[in-house]
Enzyme design. Structure first.
Site, short mmCIF file in Angstrom:
data_model
loop_
_atom_site.label_atom_id
_atom_site.label_comp_id
_atom_site.label_asym_id
_atom_site.label_seq_id
_atom_site.Cartn_x
_atom_site.Cartn_y
_atom_site.Cartn_z
N ASP A 159 0.77 -1.24 0.00
CA ASP A 159 0.00 0.00 0.00
C ASP A 159 0.80 1.29 0.00
OD1 ASP A 159 -2.53 1.36 0.06
OD2 ASP A 159 -2.21 1.80 2.17
N CYS A 218 -15.35 3.43 2.92
CA CYS A 218 -16.68 3.11 2.38
C CYS A 218 -16.56 1.78 1.66
CB CYS A 218 -17.10 4.22 1.42
SG CYS A 218 -18.55 3.84 0.43
#
Ligand code: B12
Ligand code: SF4
Ligand code: SF4
Length: 410
Positions: free
Chosen positions: A168, A275
């Protein structure tokens, strides 16, 4: 989600039996047995499985021109918002060989974090907070990085070469690389979709100087489906396979540092950290299984926390609650800002008291969000009284602007 960082070299282990803290990789075969690149790849897959990786495949470090073009367009159109680090490292991001000229093969790994619950159910409980699945367990960066390092040590001890690992945080395009390796395809929501794990795969990369045979790329199985594009609450997809980060709730709640743009606030509902809507709706999840890594499973206290409790967090309590979680990265002020947006969207007037107590918070970003929340929950008359009590002492321009936007000159 994002922590841009350094390029880390992995020091070869002295022995061919490597401990990764909580797991031992079995001594699958001594280096004498690893004669061909195919042998190495086969043994590597077994070692990865023993370490708890659910998927592994190899990509060539030569980038596809379409990926470089996609990145260039993404940046040129400003779709990265204020994630300036994306533009700053763009050549390296677009070509792993610039990031590390010695790289010869890229081993892409996936860890399944399939949830044990439907992450969209909480969206109907407006007085509670929706935290995205990826952030409800221990910080995946730490869990996966530790395993990647163990795997890299094992590889260099068994088969030689050098290795570097990424998850990441570096200028590496993990999704296109995982798609090139065949772990899945980039769906219309731009994330990697796996036939086996659906939307729920964390990605990590092991760069090696060893020549390993590449796997075939996965093909696109989205077909005519557009469920992820249609469900997005903030209309963040200007087109299929294109995401405008500036509208994405994940970006707004995690990456964006300033006040959240007013026109997007009411669309966020109770989503306070990330989300999952576009991931959760994907029909390929019907094949997904629950993740097997206990550390990544949702902690009970983060499944449906009360907004009232989260609004009360001061810096020390925030650090304590999220010490092992990825959430700690946003810091308390941005987190409470998000909680206040959810309070404003809650339609629970009982929560107004929590917002009022934050009108005197030391952080301007928190005070500004508190003004907005109160504007949604109390009458104009009550808001005017609050402005007289707290707003007149306000010196910060952005908070004064919040009062003005409510039609009140503080
Ligand atoms: C920046 C970033 C974000 C940004 C931007 C997201 C984005 N879509 O790029 C924000 C903050 C919004 C974000 C959000 C999330 N993220 Co994020 N993020 C990253 C990060 C650090 C870089 C991604 C990147 O390079 N983006 C730049 C753009 C240019 O890349 P791209 O999406 O691949 O764009 C391609 C397409 O547009 C394509 N394209 C253009 N036109 C066309 C046309 C066709 C036909 C095709 C096929 C393709 C195509 O070309 C581009 C180049 O390939 C990666 C980790 C990493 N280092 O890779 C994690 C990563 C992508 N994030 C991840 C996750 C889990 C999330 C969230 C789900 C978290 C959450 N629950 O809130 C959301 C999902 C939002 C979404 N719908 O994408 C995971 C995804 C795992 C997976 N299975 O894919 C990653 C890989 C981290 C990890 N190591 O696991 N993230
Ligand atoms: S994560 Fe949420 S806001 Fe972002 S693109 Fe997906 S559905 Fe839209
Ligand atoms: S929801 Fe449909 S369009 Fe979106 S990624 Fe899944 S299959 Fe593709």
């Amino acid at each position: 989600m994002v922590r841009e960082g350094e390029v880390e070299a992995v020091v070869p282990a002295a022995a061919d039996r490597v401990l990764s803290g909580d797991r031992a990789i079995p001594d699958l075969c001594g280096s004498r047995l690893l004669k061909t690149p195919g042998d190495i790849k086969h043994a590597l897959a077994k070692a990865a499985a023993a370490l708890g990786f659910d998927a592994i495949a190899v990509a060539s470090p030569v980038p596809a021109p379409a990926v470089q073009q996609g990145l260039a367009e993404f940046l040129a159109q400003g779709l990265h918002g204020d994630m300036d680090w994306m533009a700053a490292r763009s050549e390296r991001r677009g070509d792993p060989r610039i990031l590390w000229p010695d790289v010869r093969a890229i081993v892409m790994l996936g860890v399944n974090y399939g949830p044990d619950h439907d992450p969209t159910v909480i969206l109907a409980s407006r007085e509670r907070a929706a935290i995205s699945v990826y952030a409800k367990g221990d910080d995946y960066h730490d869990v996966i990085k530790k395993r990647l390092k163990a795997l890299a040590r094992w590889l260099t001890a068994q088969a030689g070469g050098d290795a570097k690992v990424f998850v990441d945080t570096a200028a590496v395009m993990e999704k296109p690389l995982a798609a090139a390796a065949g772990l899945g395809w980039q769906g219309k929501h731009t994330n990697l979709v796996s036939r086996e794990f659906g939307s729920w795969l964390f990605l990590g990369a092991l760069f090696t100087t060893l020549e390993l045979p590449s796997d075939p790329a996965e093909t696109d199985h989205c077909g005519t489906c557009s469920a992820c594009l249609d469900i997005c609450p903030t209309a963040a997809f200007p087109a299929p396979y294109r995401l405008d980060s500036r509208r994405c709730i994940s970006y707004l709640t995690i990456e964006h540092k300033g006040p959240i743009p007013r026109h997007l606030r009411s669309l966020m509902g109770n989503r306070i950290y990330g989300c999952d809507d576009c991931l959760a709706v994907c029909p390929w999840n019907k094949f997904a299984q629950q993740g097997r890594e206990a550390k990544l499973a949702a902690r009970a206290e983060l499944k449906a926390p009360a907004l009232a409790e989260l609004a009360r967090l001061d810096d020390a309590a925030f650090r304590k609650l999220f010490a092992r979680s990825a959430i700690k990265r946003t810091g308390r002020d941005r987190f409470v800002r998000n909680v206040l947006i959810a309070i404003g969207n809650s339609r629970h007037s009982a929560l107004a008291a929590y917002a009022e107590s934050l009108l005197t918070d030391p952080s301007a970003i928190v005070r500004g969000a508190a003004v907005w929340a109160l504007g949604r929950l109390v009458s104009k008359q009550a808001l005017t009284a609050l402005a007289a009590k707290y707003g007149t002492a306000e010196r910060d321009a952005s908070v004064r602007e919040e009062w003005a936007s409510e039609g009140i000159a503080a």
